[in-house]
Design an enzyme around this catalytic site. Sequence first.
Site, PDB file in Angstrom:
ATOM      1  N   ASN A  12      -1.140  10.071  15.897  1.00  0.00           N
ATOM      2  CA  ASN A  12      -0.073  11.025  15.452  1.00  0.00           C
ATOM      3  C   ASN A  12      -0.978  12.025  14.446  1.00  0.00           C
ATOM      4  OD1 ASN A  12       2.041  12.546  14.316  1.00  0.00           O
ATOM      5  ND2 ASN A  12       2.967  10.695  13.451  1.00  0.00           N
ATOM      6  N   TRP A  13      -1.210  13.284  14.501  1.00  0.00           N
ATOM      7  CA  TRP A  13      -1.688  14.334  13.943  1.00  0.00           C
ATOM      8  C   TRP A  13      -1.035  14.417  12.632  1.00  0.00           C
ATOM      9  CZ3 TRP A  13      -5.343  17.954  16.769  1.00  0.00           C
ATOM     10  CH2 TRP A  13      -6.469  17.200  17.566  1.00  0.00           C
ATOM     11  N   LYS A  14       0.358  14.441  12.777  1.00  0.00           N
ATOM     12  CA  LYS A  14       1.248  15.159  11.862  1.00  0.00           C
ATOM     13  C   LYS A  14       1.084  16.580  11.633  1.00  0.00           C
ATOM     14  CE  LYS A  14       1.652  10.260   9.861  1.00  0.00           C
ATOM     15  NZ  LYS A  14       2.290   9.430   9.020  1.00  0.00           N
ATOM     16  N   HIS A  98      10.438   9.925  14.775  1.00  0.00           N
ATOM     17  CA  HIS A  98       9.385   9.278  13.874  1.00  0.00           C
ATOM     18  C   HIS A  98      10.216   9.179  12.540  1.00  0.00           C
ATOM     19  CE1 HIS A  98       6.019   9.113  10.956  1.00  0.00           C
ATOM     20  NE2 HIS A  98       5.122   8.711  12.083  1.00  0.00           N
ATOM     21  N   GLU A 100       9.217   9.922   9.753  1.00  0.00           N
ATOM     22  CA  GLU A 100       9.299  11.198   8.725  1.00  0.00           C
ATOM     23  C   GLU A 100      10.287  12.221   9.297  1.00  0.00           C
ATOM     24  OE1 GLU A 100       5.193  11.672   9.141  1.00  0.00           O
ATOM     25  OE2 GLU A 100       4.687   9.899   7.892  1.00  0.00           O
ATOM     26  N   GLU A 170       7.594   0.992  13.880  1.00  0.00           N
ATOM     27  CA  GLU A 170       6.766   1.434  12.964  1.00  0.00           C
ATOM     28  C   GLU A 170       7.412   1.112  11.722  1.00  0.00           C
ATOM     29  OE1 GLU A 170       3.884   4.502  13.980  1.00  0.00           O
ATOM     30  OE2 GLU A 170       5.715   5.630  13.451  1.00  0.00           O
ATOM     31  N   GLY A 176       1.493   5.204   6.457  1.00  0.00           N
ATOM     32  CA  GLY A 176       0.708   5.852   5.455  1.00  0.00           C
ATOM     33  C   GLY A 176       0.665   5.237   4.017  1.00  0.00           C
ATOM     34  N   SER A 216      -0.294   2.160   9.312  1.00  0.00           N
ATOM     35  CA  SER A 216      -1.786   1.646   8.615  1.00  0.00           C
ATOM     36  C   SER A 216      -2.468   1.060   9.533  1.00  0.00           C
ATOM     37  CB  SER A 216      -1.562   1.053   7.195  1.00  0.00           C
ATOM     38  OG  SER A 216      -0.769   1.826   6.472  1.00  0.00           O
ATOM     39  N   GLY A 237      -1.629   7.290  12.681  1.00  0.00           N
ATOM     40  CA  GLY A 237      -1.487   8.625  11.776  1.00  0.00           C
ATOM     41  C   GLY A 237      -2.953   8.831  11.231  1.00  0.00           C
ATOM     42  N   GLY A 238      -3.036   8.227   9.947  1.00  0.00           N
ATOM     43  CA  GLY A 238      -4.181   8.725   9.111  1.00  0.00           C
ATOM     44  C   GLY A 238      -5.372   8.375   9.889  1.00  0.00           C
TER      45      GLY A 238
HETATM   46  C1  PEP Z   1       2.263   7.074  11.915  1.00  0.00           C
HETATM   47  O1  PEP Z   1       2.312   8.484  11.564  1.00  0.00           O
HETATM   48  O2  PEP Z   1       3.078   7.215  12.933  1.00  0.00           O
HETATM   49  C2  PEP Z   1       1.627   6.179  11.282  1.00  0.00           C
HETATM   50  C3  PEP Z   1       1.654   5.037  11.824  1.00  0.00           C
HETATM   51  O3  PEP Z   1       0.941   6.673  10.214  1.00  0.00           O
HETATM   52  P1  PEP Z   1      -0.354   5.929   9.583  1.00  0.00           P
HETATM   53  O4  PEP Z   1      -0.935   5.146  10.690  1.00  0.00           O
HETATM   54  O5  PEP Z   1      -1.091   6.754   8.506  1.00  0.00           O
HETATM   55  O6  PEP Z   1       0.371   4.981   8.609  1.00  0.00           O
END
Ligand code: PEP
Length: 254
Positions: A12-14, A98, A100, A170, A176, A216, A237-238
């Site tokens: 997920n590049w956000k 998501h 966010e 999640e 994040g 994460s 994500g990251g």
């Molecule tokens: C996400 O954005 O779905 C996510 C899990 O982010 P991160 O891996 O950065 O926690």
Amino acid sequence: MGSKRRMVIAGNWKMNMTPSEAKNFVGTLYEKVKNNRACDIVVCVPAIDLPIVAKMCAGTAVKVGGQNVHFAKSGAYTGEISADMLVDAGAKYVIIGHSERRQYFGETDETVNLRTKAAIEAGLTAIVCVGECLSEREQGITEEVVARQTKLALLDITPEQMKQVIIAYEPVWAIGTGKTATAEQADEVCKLIRNVIAAKYGKPIARATVIQYGGSMNAKNAAELLAMDNIDGGLIGGASLKPDDFAVIVEAAQ
Ligand code: PEP
């Protein structure tokens, strides 16, 4: 014990990467994961990056997804994107609900369900996100919250349509933040989600449904998380913005 399902590793590049940056980045990424055929690899990119990323990934092991979809076919919804638009731009997947989007853009269980149905009807695979926030975990209501979100997301989704549904567990407190759920915590909630699906659709469909963990996940903890019975991949994500780390996670999903 590894899972019996084919894993799906989705980045997920956000809101990162302009189209020109995405073009360069995806070339590097593809080089690192191209030999992996053991799991499905997806990159969920900003809508404006979809055409270039889909073009770059055409014929490769990397599939492309969006990060949101509207439930209407078309119309007066300024700033939104329809399922047909995603498909036409080359998406095969879309992230829905998501945390966010729930937190900053008013996404509710009801709109998550409507968006999921619209995505499925257009032929997309919906990656539906569920997860408790920290206060809910501290109050001991994780199971209640996640079961409720899952049930509401799947309202009126037929057994046949479940082939186009992935659930991403999640925990909001792990997104994040660098705080990962332990493999046992994550597996326990993924198992709960599978039981919710079994109660509604029966065990064969529950056994076939891909349930990812996200929060994460990184190059160091992926192998342990992905080894759990009920975890069939990751929403990342990251670490999906670091090609070497993403490749390690993909490798861990073999
Ligand atoms: C996400 O954005 O779905 C996510 C899990 O982010 P991160 O891996 O950065 O926690």
